[in-house]
Motif scaffolding. Structure first.
Motif, PDB file in Angstrom:
ATOM      1  N   PHE A 294      -6.037   2.380  -3.251  1.00  0.00           N
ATOM      2  CA  PHE A 294      -5.172   1.321  -3.781  1.00  0.00           C
ATOM      3  C   PHE A 294      -4.705   0.443  -2.636  1.00  0.00           C
ATOM      4  CE2 PHE A 294      -0.727   0.143  -5.312  1.00  0.00           C
ATOM      5  CZ  PHE A 294      -1.172  -0.921  -6.068  1.00  0.00           C
ATOM      6  N   VAL A 295      -4.871  -0.873  -2.801  1.00  0.00           N
ATOM      7  CA  VAL A 295      -4.413  -1.862  -1.822  1.00  0.00           C
ATOM      8  C   VAL A 295      -3.045  -2.343  -2.262  1.00  0.00           C
ATOM      9  CG1 VAL A 295      -4.916  -4.063  -0.721  1.00  0.00           C
ATOM     10  CG2 VAL A 295      -6.793  -2.537  -1.362  1.00  0.00           C
ATOM     11  N   HIS A 296      -2.042  -2.232  -1.395  1.00  0.00           N
ATOM     12  CA  HIS A 296      -0.681  -2.560  -1.820  1.00  0.00           C
ATOM     13  C   HIS A 296       0.129  -3.133  -0.656  1.00  0.00           C
ATOM     14  CE1 HIS A 296       0.872   1.219   0.089  1.00  0.00           C
ATOM     15  NE2 HIS A 296      -0.340   1.666  -0.226  1.00  0.00           N
ATOM     16  N   GLN A 297       1.298  -3.629  -1.021  1.00  0.00           N
ATOM     17  CA  GLN A 297       2.194  -4.251  -0.048  1.00  0.00           C
ATOM     18  C   GLN A 297       2.705  -3.216   0.944  1.00  0.00           C
ATOM     19  OE1 GLN A 297       5.436  -6.254  -1.936  1.00  0.00           O
ATOM     20  NE2 GLN A 297       6.323  -7.044  -0.056  1.00  0.00           N
ATOM     21  N   LYS A 298       3.016  -3.680   2.125  1.00  0.00           N
ATOM     22  CA  LYS A 298       3.516  -2.793   3.171  1.00  0.00           C
ATOM     23  C   LYS A 298       4.814  -2.115   2.739  1.00  0.00           C
ATOM     24  CE  LYS A 298       5.032  -2.770   7.993  1.00  0.00           C
ATOM     25  NZ  LYS A 298       5.333  -3.599   9.190  1.00  0.00           N
ATOM     26  N   ASP A 299       4.928  -0.805   3.035  1.00  0.00           N
ATOM     27  CA  ASP A 299       6.120   0.003   2.757  1.00  0.00           C
ATOM     28  C   ASP A 299       6.476   0.033   1.277  1.00  0.00           C
ATOM     29  OD1 ASP A 299       6.421   0.522   5.479  1.00  0.00           O
ATOM     30  OD2 ASP A 299       7.648  -1.258   5.796  1.00  0.00           O
ATOM     31  N   SER A 300       5.483   0.028   0.420  1.00  0.00           N
ATOM     32  CA  SER A 300       5.719   0.151  -1.022  1.00  0.00           C
ATOM     33  C   SER A 300       5.020   1.404  -1.544  1.00  0.00           C
ATOM     34  CB  SER A 300       5.210  -1.088  -1.763  1.00  0.00           C
ATOM     35  OG  SER A 300       3.811  -1.213  -1.628  1.00  0.00           O
ATOM     36  N   ILE A 301       5.408   1.831  -2.743  1.00  0.00           N
ATOM     37  CA  ILE A 301       4.837   3.035  -3.334  1.00  0.00           C
ATOM     38  C   ILE A 301       3.482   2.708  -3.955  1.00  0.00           C
ATOM     39  CG2 ILE A 301       5.155   4.799  -5.106  1.00  0.00           C
ATOM     40  CD1 ILE A 301       8.126   4.512  -4.743  1.00  0.00           C
ATOM     41  N   PRO A 302       2.430   3.476  -3.633  1.00  0.00           N
ATOM     42  CA  PRO A 302       1.121   3.210  -4.241  1.00  0.00           C
ATOM     43  C   PRO A 302       1.039   3.786  -5.653  1.00  0.00           C
ATOM     44  CG  PRO A 302       0.960   5.028  -2.697  1.00  0.00           C
ATOM     45  CD  PRO A 302       2.367   4.525  -2.601  1.00  0.00           C
ATOM     46  N   TYR A 303       0.677   2.942  -6.621  1.00  0.00           N
ATOM     47  CA  TYR A 303       0.496   3.380  -7.999  1.00  0.00           C
ATOM     48  C   TYR A 303      -1.001   3.499  -8.281  1.00  0.00           C
ATOM     49  CZ  TYR A 303       5.429   2.816  -8.968  1.00  0.00           C
ATOM     50  OH  TYR A 303       6.788   2.958  -8.956  1.00  0.00           O
ATOM     51  N   LEU A 304      -1.559   4.640  -7.870  1.00  0.00           N
ATOM     52  CA  LEU A 304      -3.005   4.793  -7.964  1.00  0.00           C
ATOM     53  C   LEU A 304      -3.473   5.025  -9.392  1.00  0.00           C
ATOM     54  CD1 LEU A 304      -2.148   6.496  -5.020  1.00  0.00           C
ATOM     55  CD2 LEU A 304      -4.576   6.015  -4.832  1.00  0.00           C
ATOM     56  N   VAL A 305      -2.624   5.605 -10.242  1.00  0.00           N
ATOM     57  CA  VAL A 305      -3.022   5.864 -11.616  1.00  0.00           C
ATOM     58  C   VAL A 305      -3.243   4.557 -12.370  1.00  0.00           C
ATOM     59  CG1 VAL A 305      -2.299   6.884 -13.799  1.00  0.00           C
ATOM     60  CG2 VAL A 305      -1.859   8.090 -11.660  1.00  0.00           C
TER      61      VAL A 305
ATOM     62  N   THR B 146       1.502  -9.461  -3.841  1.00  0.00           N
ATOM     63  CA  THR B 146       0.547  -8.647  -4.587  1.00  0.00           C
ATOM     64  C   THR B 146      -0.870  -9.006  -4.154  1.00  0.00           C
ATOM     65  OG1 THR B 146       0.430 -10.235  -6.415  1.00  0.00           O
ATOM     66  CG2 THR B 146       2.096  -8.503  -6.575  1.00  0.00           C
ATOM     67  N   TYR B 147      -1.748  -8.000  -4.274  1.00  0.00           N
ATOM     68  CA  TYR B 147      -3.138  -8.183  -3.865  1.00  0.00           C
ATOM     69  C   TYR B 147      -4.038  -7.936  -5.074  1.00  0.00           C
ATOM     70  CZ  TYR B 147      -1.116  -7.884   0.794  1.00  0.00           C
ATOM     71  OH  TYR B 147      -0.359  -8.102   1.905  1.00  0.00           O
ATOM     72  N   GLN B 148      -4.676  -9.000  -5.539  1.00  0.00           N
ATOM     73  CA  GLN B 148      -5.638  -8.895  -6.630  1.00  0.00           C
ATOM     74  C   GLN B 148      -7.005  -8.571  -6.032  1.00  0.00           C
ATOM     75  OE1 GLN B 148      -4.532  -9.101  -9.758  1.00  0.00           O
ATOM     76  NE2 GLN B 148      -2.480  -9.603  -9.019  1.00  0.00           N
ATOM     77  N   THR B 149      -7.695  -7.601  -6.655  1.00  0.00           N
ATOM     78  CA  THR B 149      -8.966  -7.139  -6.103  1.00  0.00           C
ATOM     79  C   THR B 149     -10.111  -7.430  -7.067  1.00  0.00           C
ATOM     80  OG1 THR B 149      -8.605  -4.925  -7.018  1.00  0.00           O
ATOM     81  CG2 THR B 149      -7.866  -5.328  -4.750  1.00  0.00           C
ATOM     82  N   SER B 150     -11.250  -7.747  -6.494  1.00  0.00           N
ATOM     83  CA  SER B 150     -12.497  -7.922  -7.244  1.00  0.00           C
ATOM     84  C   SER B 150     -13.521  -6.977  -6.625  1.00  0.00           C
ATOM     85  CB  SER B 150     -12.968  -9.375  -7.150  1.00  0.00           C
ATOM     86  OG  SER B 150     -14.199  -9.541  -7.804  1.00  0.00           O
ATOM     87  N   ASN B 151     -14.072  -6.085  -7.458  1.00  0.00           N
ATOM     88  CA  ASN B 151     -14.880  -4.988  -6.935  1.00  0.00           C
ATOM     89  C   ASN B 151     -16.336  -5.096  -7.366  1.00  0.00           C
ATOM     90  OD1 ASN B 151     -12.518  -3.331  -5.879  1.00  0.00           O
ATOM     91  ND2 ASN B 151     -11.983  -3.460  -8.036  1.00  0.00           N
ATOM     92  N   SER B 152     -17.206  -4.670  -6.481  1.00  0.00           N
ATOM     93  CA  SER B 152     -18.627  -4.524  -6.790  1.00  0.00           C
ATOM     94  C   SER B 152     -19.122  -3.256  -6.100  1.00  0.00           C
ATOM     95  CB  SER B 152     -19.423  -5.754  -6.329  1.00  0.00           C
ATOM     96  OG  SER B 152     -19.279  -5.943  -4.933  1.00  0.00           O
ATOM     97  N   TYR B 153     -20.201  -2.691  -6.650  1.00  0.00           N
ATOM     98  CA  TYR B 153     -20.654  -1.380  -6.161  1.00  0.00           C
ATOM     99  C   TYR B 153     -22.162  -1.401  -5.926  1.00  0.00           C
ATOM    100  CZ  TYR B 153     -16.125   0.184  -7.976  1.00  0.00           C
ATOM    101  OH  TYR B 153     -14.782   0.335  -8.222  1.00  0.00           O
ATOM    102  N   GLY B 154     -22.549  -0.584  -4.958  1.00  0.00           N
ATOM    103  CA  GLY B 154     -23.962  -0.336  -4.694  1.00  0.00           C
ATOM    104  C   GLY B 154     -24.209   1.159  -4.728  1.00  0.00           C
ATOM    105  N   ARG B 155     -25.264   1.574  -5.413  1.00  0.00           N
ATOM    106  CA  ARG B 155     -25.545   2.994  -5.580  1.00  0.00           C
ATOM    107  C   ARG B 155     -26.570   3.457  -4.559  1.00  0.00           C
ATOM    108  NH1 ARG B 155     -23.573   7.840  -7.029  1.00  0.00           N
ATOM    109  NH2 ARG B 155     -25.222   9.226  -7.745  1.00  0.00           N
TER     110      ARG B 155
END
Length: 466
Positions: free
Chosen positions: A139-150, A270-279
């Motif tokens: 999870f990418v998040h702001q500095k010194d904040s709680i990560p909400y991975l769920v 806040t950090y908005q993410t765009s993801n792509s994957y390679g297998r």
């Protein structure tokens, strides 16, 4: 652009080798008399060097564990990579957009440490933990904040390459004194917290206090400040079942704490993410990594290694600022404009109306004021009457004066013309008319001097002959 914090968790929170041979919980507790859930997960989880195998920024290699801090989340033991805390300036920020200038991390899932691997030396039963897949969640998040991975985390399985492009949004909100609803400070009942304020931190402390007030302890997940006594898993279950659980007919409800006093952050990123994957890792990458460390066998890397690339897609950020829709000056201008347009009112009119109603109220309340106004009105009437009399007298005087002037004009007209000789009868008629005019007008009566009916000169030099 400054790098955000990055929290990475293994889906397998407990190493099989750590608890192997300890069949029941009581056996474990007898060997660990000071048992706590936090301590258990932190000891049973993987170490940083077991998870992070290779880290680089723009191709420059750095030690991940020197900048990573262990943290316990609902996934167990995780690690937060804080690059902004590094003493090396080049690790704080990305200098150009794209994956080649971002962060690359190679992770090891250690699937051999799972329960029930069906290997010859593994007699344990499979353990269902947090998910259906193997690998990691980050999870990418702001500095010194709680990560909400769920809620906001990103998953990656072994033998996979993930590309996470980041776009940054910054929010600047108005505080309550400026008609907003954000806050930079904890509510009064949470003022003892040393954590930097955020809505997530405030809500965690609120929930910890709620559990402590009802059960005498709090789940370790909410005890971020470590100021409340922690509940064991069994104590948490008993607390929820006896104090927070209510059943109505066939429905079960759980009382949730009211944390509405925790307001939004006035300044947040806040950090908005765009993801792509390679297998699948390429053979060239596997052999290159094997040359880096001969202990990393190709078979082990195929089964356990995953690669995460995190980078900024563009070197800009979007800022959303909350501003007052209408300032006090604009409100007053709108009120004044509407009153002037629809009511024909101005500031002077409002002032006059205010003075009028204040004087009217004064008259109603004060008896002296009423007597004073009555006397004043009487005097004014007497004064007006005198003025009217004077004006009447002046008018009479002017009318008389105007009459005298008309007689003088008459004599002037007579002087301008020669009078033809008249008969004695006409002269008598003229004398009668003159006598009547003399009676009507007493002042400046012209004299007619005759001598044996031979007229002499009158005033103005007019000769009259018979």
């Amino acid at each position: 652009m400054l790098f955000p914090d990055l929290t990475i968790c293994n889906f397998n929170p407990i190493r099989r080798s750590y608890v192997q041979g300890q069949s029941i919980l009581n056996d474990y507790i007898s060997k660990h008399p000071n048992f706590t859930v936090d301590e258990f997960y932190m000891e049973a989880g993987f170490d940083c060097s077991e998870v992070f195998k290779y880290c680089s920024i723009g191709g420059r290699v750095f030690d991940c564990c020197a900048n990573a801090e262990p943290i316990r989340t609902n996934f167990g033991k995780c690690f937060t990579l804080k690059l902004q805390s590094s003493d090396k300036e080049w690790m704080h920020r990305q200098t150009e957009p794209g994956a080649s200038a971002g962060i690359q991390i190679i992770l090891d899932a250690h699937l051999e440490e799972q329960f029930g691997t069906n290997k010859p030396n593994d007699t344990t039963q499979p353990l269902f933990s947090n998910g259906f897949e193997n690998g990691f969640r980050y999870f990418v998040h702001q500095k010194d904040s709680i990560p909400y991975l769920v809620a906001n985390g990103i998953s990656i399985s072994p033998d996979t390459v993930a590309y996470t492009a980041i776009t940054t949004n910054r929010y600047v909100l108005l505080p309550r004194e400026s008609w907003g609803n954000c806050s930079d400070e904890y509510p009064q009942e949470y003022a003892q917290s040393d954590f930097p304020y955020s809505m997530a931190n405030c809500q965690s402390i609120c929930k910890a206090k709620y559990f402590t007030d009802n059960c005498g302890c709090t789940p370790s997940l909410y005890n971020i400040a470590e100021t409340f006594p922690e509940c064991s898993p069994f104590e948490t279950y008993i607390c929820i079942d006896q104090h927070l659980r209510t059943q109505t007919n066939d429905s079960v409800y759980y009382a949730a704490p009211d944390c509405s006093q925790c307001k939004l952050d006035c300044l947040s990123t806040t950090y908005q993410t765009s993801n792509s994957y390679g297998r699948g890792l390429s053979n060239g990458a596997l052999y290159w990594l094997n040359r880096k460390n001969s202990n990393w066998s190709i078979d082990h890397m195929k089964e356990n290694f995953g690669i995460v690339n995190i980078f900024f897609s563009e070197m800009t950020f979007t800022e959303y600022s909350q501003v007052q829709a209408t300032s006090l000056t604009e409100i007053l201008s709108d009120i004044g404009g509407n009153m002037g347009m629809f009511l024909g009112m101005s500031v002077i009119t409002i002032t006059e109306l205010s003075m009028y109603f204040s004087k009217l109220l004064w008259i109603i309340i004060s008896k002296k004021r009423r007597e004073y106004l009555y006397k004043k009105k009487t005097k004014e009437q007497e004064h007006d009457k005198k003025i009217e009399e004077v004006v009447t007298e002046i008018s009479l005087f002017r009318s008389r004066k105007e009459g005298t002037g008309s007689m003088s004009r008459l004599k002037g007209l007579v002087a301008q013309h020669q009078v033809q000789p008249t008969s004695p009868s006409e002269l008598n008629i003229a004398q009668l008319a003159w006598t009547e005019a003399q009676q009507n007008q007493s002042s400046e009566i012209p004299e007619i001097i005759t001598d044996d009916c031979n007229p002499r000169k009158m005033n103005g030099g007019v000769n009259v002959s018979s």
